[in-house]
Design an enzyme around this catalytic site. Structure first.
Site, PDB file in Angstrom:
ATOM      1  N   GLN A 234       0.837  -1.194   0.000  1.00 20.59           N
ATOM      2  CA  GLN A 234       0.000   0.000   0.000  1.00 20.59           C
ATOM      3  C   GLN A 234       0.874   1.248   0.000  1.00 20.59           C
ATOM      4  O   GLN A 234       1.242   1.773   1.046  1.00 20.59           O
ATOM      5  CB  GLN A 234      -0.951   0.018   1.195  1.00 20.59           C
ATOM      6  N   PHE A 235       1.192   1.742  -1.208  1.00 17.58           N
ATOM      7  CA  PHE A 235       2.073   2.899  -1.349  1.00 17.58           C
ATOM      8  C   PHE A 235       1.463   4.166  -0.764  1.00 17.58           C
ATOM      9  O   PHE A 235       2.178   5.102  -0.410  1.00 17.58           O
ATOM     10  CB  PHE A 235       2.458   3.117  -2.811  1.00 17.58           C
ATOM     11  N   THR A 236       0.148   4.217  -0.595  1.00 14.76           N
ATOM     12  CA  THR A 236      -0.481   5.436  -0.095  1.00 14.76           C
ATOM     13  C   THR A 236      -0.117   5.746   1.350  1.00 14.76           C
ATOM     14  O   THR A 236      -0.351   6.868   1.813  1.00 14.76           O
ATOM     15  CB  THR A 236      -2.015   5.391  -0.251  1.00 14.76           C
TER      16      THR A 236
END
Length: 151
Positions: free
Chosen positions: A84-86
């Site tokens: 989850q890059f966010t």
């Protein structure tokens, strides 16, 4: 590396189906952790190993006395690891997040896979999502108990 651990009774991740196609189950676990994993540019093999070791050994599951005193290894639980890059989003200025604090996709993919391998090497059963895919994540948070780890 940022790892957001959610203690769960169960969790699953599906890949969203295209144009009316059914969703595809990628991974599911019973009791254990949902680990949302974000790689950052400065992460190294040592960072990944430390994150996996902490995930495996963090004592946040209840013992017989009801205290958070057992690890996912102690309980025989498992981990659903989802990239989850966010989690690297910078939301402080303006209304559109900046994701420049995240690792480049090719580096992030390798670090995510290395985290999964290191976690398995710790003896933890691991299910995964699909790096870069649009996923649907479902969970039953147990507690709720959520832990933000930054390495």
């Amino acid at each position: 590396m940022i790892v957001l651990l959610q203690r769960v009774r169960e969790a699953r991740v599906d890949r969203r189906g295209e144009a009316g196609a059914p969703d595809e189950l990628l991974g599911a676990v019973g009791p254990g952790f949902l680990a949302l994993v974000c790689a950052e540019p400065a992460d190294t093999a040592e960072t990944v190993a430390k994150a996996a070791r902490k995930t495996a050994r963090l004592r946040v599951f209840e013992d017989e006395a009801g205290r958070m005193n057992r690890s996912v290894l102690d309980t025989g639980g498992s981990v659903l690891a989802v990239s989850q890059f966010t989690l690297a989003a910078d939301c402080l200025s303006g209304n559109r997040p900046s994701f420049s604090n995240g690792a480049a996709p090719d580096v992030a993919s390798r670090l995510y896979e290395d985290y999964v391998k290191a976690l398995r090497a710790e003896g933890v059963p691991v299910e995964t999502g699909s790096f870069g895919a649009h996923m649907l994540v479902s969970l039953v948070n147990d507690g709720p108990a959520t832990f933000w780890l930054r390495f």
